[in-house]
Write an enzyme that holds these catalytic residues in place. Sequence first.
Site, mmCIF file in Angstrom:
data_model
loop_
_atom_site.group_PDB
_atom_site.id
_atom_site.type_symbol
_atom_site.label_atom_id
_atom_site.label_comp_id
_atom_site.label_asym_id
_atom_site.label_seq_id
_atom_site.Cartn_x
_atom_site.Cartn_y
_atom_site.Cartn_z
ATOM 1 N N TYR A 46 59.175 48.056 5.075
ATOM 2 C CA TYR A 46 60.206 47.006 5.925
ATOM 3 C C TYR A 46 59.593 45.631 5.720
ATOM 4 C CZ TYR A 46 62.576 51.303 7.609
ATOM 5 O OH TYR A 46 63.201 52.489 7.616
ATOM 6 N N GLY A 154 68.514 56.554 13.754
ATOM 7 C CA GLY A 154 68.459 55.949 12.524
ATOM 8 C C GLY A 154 67.584 56.700 11.435
ATOM 9 N N HIS A 159 59.381 58.932 8.964
ATOM 10 C CA HIS A 159 58.448 58.030 8.485
ATOM 11 C C HIS A 159 57.122 58.466 8.570
ATOM 12 C CE1 HIS A 159 60.972 54.436 6.794
ATOM 13 N NE2 HIS A 159 61.404 54.587 7.928
ATOM 14 N N ARG A 188 68.446 62.764 9.122
ATOM 15 C CA ARG A 188 69.115 63.244 8.187
ATOM 16 C C ARG A 188 69.182 64.609 8.037
ATOM 17 N NH1 ARG A 188 71.472 60.393 3.891
ATOM 18 N NH2 ARG A 188 70.976 58.228 3.931
ATOM 19 N N TYR A 205 75.694 56.841 9.334
ATOM 20 C CA TYR A 205 74.422 55.711 9.611
ATOM 21 C C TYR A 205 74.433 54.817 8.596
ATOM 22 C CZ TYR A 205 72.758 57.956 13.590
ATOM 23 O OH TYR A 205 72.635 58.637 14.875
HETATM 24 N N1 SAM Z 1 66.871 52.424 14.701
HETATM 25 C C1 SAM Z 1 67.188 51.475 13.606
HETATM 26 C C2 SAM Z 1 68.563 52.046 12.983
HETATM 27 O O1 SAM Z 1 69.091 53.005 13.293
HETATM 28 O O2 SAM Z 1 69.103 50.963 12.499
HETATM 29 C C3 SAM Z 1 66.175 51.689 12.728
HETATM 30 C C4 SAM Z 1 65.720 52.584 11.757
HETATM 31 S S1 SAM Z 1 64.744 52.220 10.400
HETATM 32 C C5 SAM Z 1 65.252 53.444 9.504
HETATM 33 C C6 SAM Z 1 63.180 53.068 11.185
HETATM 34 C C7 SAM Z 1 62.580 52.105 12.176
HETATM 35 O O3 SAM Z 1 61.323 52.750 12.653
HETATM 36 C C8 SAM Z 1 61.715 50.864 11.388
HETATM 37 O O4 SAM Z 1 62.151 50.011 12.160
HETATM 38 C C9 SAM Z 1 60.327 51.136 11.433
HETATM 39 O O5 SAM Z 1 59.540 50.028 11.549
HETATM 40 C C10 SAM Z 1 60.101 51.918 12.524
HETATM 41 N N2 SAM Z 1 58.911 52.758 12.679
HETATM 42 C C11 SAM Z 1 58.597 53.689 11.549
HETATM 43 N N3 SAM Z 1 57.515 54.396 11.686
HETATM 44 C C12 SAM Z 1 57.238 53.895 12.994
HETATM 45 C C13 SAM Z 1 55.960 54.060 13.941
HETATM 46 N N4 SAM Z 1 54.828 54.994 13.521
HETATM 47 N N5 SAM Z 1 55.847 53.563 14.991
HETATM 48 C C14 SAM Z 1 56.664 52.608 15.686
HETATM 49 N N6 SAM Z 1 57.769 52.249 14.769
HETATM 50 C C15 SAM Z 1 58.056 53.092 13.261
#
Ligand code: SAM
Length: 285
Positions: A46, A154, A159, A188, A205
Amino acid sequence: MQESAAGTTDAQAEVAEKSRADAHPDQAFGSDPLAVRESDHYAEEYNEGFVDKWDELIDWKGRYESEGSFFVDLLRKHGVESVLDAATGTGFHSVRMLEAGFDTTSVDGAAEMLAKAFENGKQYGDYVLKVVHSDWRWLSKDVQGKYDAIVCLGNSFTHLFDENDRRKALAEFYAVLKHDGLLIIDQRNYDSILDDGFSSKHTYYYCGDQVSAEPEYVDDGLARFRYEFPDGSLYHLNMFPLRKNYLRRLLREVGFQKVDTYGDFQEAYGNDNAPDFFVHVATKE
Ligand code: SAM
């Protein structure tokens, strides 16, 4: 396209080569993007360019219309007052919940995302977001107090690539919830992608109709998605393909007593292959 997890195939090498040639240089997937399967890599994925594009991708207006009041209604039904948005991203749900009157705290592990969310809060309703930069795995170190609810939306939980990280993150969510708190977490429908190939109608989404979001490579341990924007820019995300019943089991194993699963926002969604997304509502009581 679907691939087997075993060995390096010609198709796999071809995908890796194409990814190398096309990838946005800042995203740092290295010389073998298919080997990037780490829970820590999300913050690099990101980067600033992708964060700006993300709003184009998620199309706030379209998303607002297709989600309706699903999450707000769920939170109200459970008498929630304080909510922690664990995966704030660019702030869509934080703003939605502030607008509905919830006392909302916005967490993300990527600083660029929080900066954009803060800007969006001002832009969409003059809200001043309470932001906390924290990784889910160490959430209780950074977040004060206990919450009635946590939302992790989302398709964010995908991740985490390592089961220990998933268990640790869920245990931290459990710990910062009040004794009767609830966690709303979505994903998903990877079962359908793994078993039947990709067929998402992109209804919920990823509703920006100018943007294509497609898996470039899938095996049991990696779903690499390719996001192509109208200006020709191209970004990737490497994600872990969570199976629905596996995540439900993990939620139970960390202590949540009840897990209800909705398919595309419906309680009765019929066939498991049909929904694009699942939403799990896990309660401590
Ligand atoms: N919820 C938002 C949306 O639906 O638009 C963002 C979704 S985006 C796919 C995933 C988010 O999760 C990102 O902003 C990422 O930085 C955060 N993220 C992923 N792994 C993470 C972790 N281990 N701790 C904190 N945030 C995390």
